[in-house]
Design a protein around this motif. Structure first.
Motif, PDB file in Angstrom:
ATOM      1  N   PRO A 127       0.682  -1.174   0.063  1.00  0.00           N
ATOM      2  CA  PRO A 127       0.010   0.006   0.029  1.00  0.00           C
ATOM      3  C   PRO A 127       0.760   1.182  -0.209  1.00  0.00           C
ATOM      4  N   TRP A 128       1.882   1.193   0.580  1.00  0.00           N
ATOM      5  CA  TRP A 128       2.915   2.379   0.585  1.00  0.00           C
ATOM      6  C   TRP A 128       3.479   2.866  -0.803  1.00  0.00           C
ATOM      7  N   ARG A 129       3.260   1.974  -1.801  1.00  0.00           N
ATOM      8  CA  ARG A 129       3.703   2.269  -3.188  1.00  0.00           C
ATOM      9  C   ARG A 129       2.458   2.509  -4.178  1.00  0.00           C
ATOM     10  N   ASP A 130       1.081   2.257  -3.312  1.00  0.00           N
ATOM     11  CA  ASP A 130       0.166   2.558  -4.319  1.00  0.00           C
ATOM     12  C   ASP A 130      -0.391   4.154  -4.055  1.00  0.00           C
ATOM     13  N   ARG A 131      -0.015   4.879  -4.847  1.00  0.00           N
ATOM     14  CA  ARG A 131      -0.252   6.251  -4.784  1.00  0.00           C
ATOM     15  C   ARG A 131      -1.721   6.716  -4.652  1.00  0.00           C
ATOM     16  N   GLY A 132      -2.554   5.868  -5.698  1.00  0.00           N
ATOM     17  CA  GLY A 132      -3.977   6.198  -5.431  1.00  0.00           C
ATOM     18  C   GLY A 132      -4.638   6.033  -4.189  1.00  0.00           C
ATOM     19  N   TYR A 133      -4.115   4.595  -3.457  1.00  0.00           N
ATOM     20  CA  TYR A 133      -4.511   4.291  -2.190  1.00  0.00           C
ATOM     21  C   TYR A 133      -4.280   5.637  -1.205  1.00  0.00           C
TER      22      TYR A 133
END
Length: 402
Positions: free
Chosen positions: A198-204
């Motif tokens: 999740p820390w690489r999921d900019r949208g989330y």
């Protein structure tokens, strides 16, 4: 798990109502020390959400949840053993960490066992939790009429025992199925990719940032309304607790019926528009409460409380569904843990935001409501873009049987 929510929140209601008084009158801390203790323990507790979620993707969820309940119980009991400020900081921080992590894991458990009925389950959970808070708060209020050190200590003991009871009830719960953990034999090929991060999921992460703003309704009831009423020349000072009671009664009576309007991901996203209107109305009503006499002030403050309560209920439904829908099944714990940061961060940002609105006056409250309303509209667009992306194709994390 609904019984666990009732027991847990009843115990938390016992302690939340008297924690400041306990640290002031029993342990003898100054106002500055109490404020620092709350700030430090809250800051450390923020880490509980992402760490708890990540651990739950790797270990059996019920075992982790039981461990966290025991940690919370030990932290509460440890507060009874000392008036040393450093130790009180450590024990409060441990309890805060366990509290934030347990909240995320309880949500994750519900997500895994309720399937397509998760929105209705969330509504039932919030209803039961609010009933528990009210029961605990009423018990604490009755105990405070005694006002002795022993009364405070028994309330803290009751809080600790509620966590023990929650742990014992969790033992009876079956381990829910997890898409992140499957059984593999030695003949199966080793996974070649890692679970989604999740820390690489900019949208989330952008979604979580908007959630921090939408959770500000919590600060309105805990800080904004009481302070605004206390500094008003027209509002009855006894109105603040009555509006809190109104908030609890509305949640208990209406959370489940309202949940039917967000039973699917698309429906939940659509609720962001009426949610925007509710926040805007709440801010405007707060501003108008400063323009008239006692009756007009009371009327607009009540209108604002109703609007912000409706916003609270709608956002609870929307947040539960979208936070799960946007998370890959193989990393639900990690994603929901990051989502838990929004509510934790709001506990620090919220009081600053509402006190700024109070200091600015009617214009400040209008801006406060409008800013959250605009954030709702932005999230409506953001979520549409996120849901339209191609679903992540990630193999499950395997757990070897050898």
């Amino acid at each position: 798990m609904l019984w666990i929510a009732l027991v847990d929140r009843t115990g938390s209601g016992l302690w939340a109502a008297v924690s400041v008084l306990y640290f002031t009158y029993v342990t003898g801390l100054s106002v500055a020390q109490v404020g620092t203790l709350a700030a430090v323990s809250g800051a450390i507790g923020i880490a509980g959400a992402p760490l708890g979620g990540r651990i739950a993707d790797r270990l059996p969820l019920t075992r982790v949840l039981i461990s966290l309940q025991i940690l919370r119980a030990l932290a509460s009991l440890a507060l009874l053993t000392t008036d040393n400020y450093a130790l009180l900081l450590v024990f409060s921080a441990a309890g805060s960490f366990g509290d934030r992590a347990a909240n995320v894991l309880t949500k994750l458990y519900a997500t895994r066992v309720s399937g397509p009925d998760r929105v209705r389950y969330q509504a039932l959970t919030r209803t039961v939790a609010n009933a528990g808070w009210a029961l605990g708060g009423l018990t604490a209020a009755a105990a405070l009429t005694i006002g002795t050190t022993t009364a405070y200590q028994w309330l803290l003991t009751g809080d600790a025992l509620s966590f023990v009871a929650a742990a014992l009830l969790t033992v009876r719960c079956a381990e829910p199925p997890s898409p992140a953990r499957t059984i593999a034999t030695s003949k199966d090929p080793a996974p070649t990719t890692r679970p989604a991060n999740p820390w690489r999921d900019r949208g989330y992460l952008a979604y979580v940032a908007t959630e921090t703003v939408l959770f500000l309704d919590d600060a309105v009831f805990k800080v904004g309304l009481p302070l605004w009423i206390a500094h008003s020349d027209q509002a009855p000072h006894g109105l603040a607790p009555l509006l809190m009671v109104l908030n609890n009664l509305m949640v208990v009576a209406l959370q489940v019926p309202l949940s039917r309007f967000g039973a699917t991901t698309a429906a939940a996203r659509s609720l962001l528009l009426p949610l925007s209107a509710a926040f805007a109305l709440g801010g405007v009503a707060m501003a108008l409460s400063a323009t008239g006499g006692a009756f007009t002030t009371t009327l607009f403050l009540t209108t604002s409380a109703v609007a912000f309560t409706v916003a609270e209920m709608l956002h609870a439904t929307v947040s539960w569904e979208l936070s799960v829908a946007l998370a890959p099944g193989t990393a639900q714990g990690a994603y929901l843990g990051v989502h838990g940061l929004a509510q934790s961060a709001q506990r620090s940002i919220g009081p600053l935001a509402v006190t700024a609105a109070i200091a600015t006056g009617p214009l400040g409250w209008t801006t406060f409501g409008a800013a959250i309303a605009v954030t709702c509209v932005f999230q409506h667009r953001l979520v549409r873009d996120q849901l339209s992306r191609t679903a992540l194709s990630v193999p499950p994390v395997t757990v070897s049987e050898h």
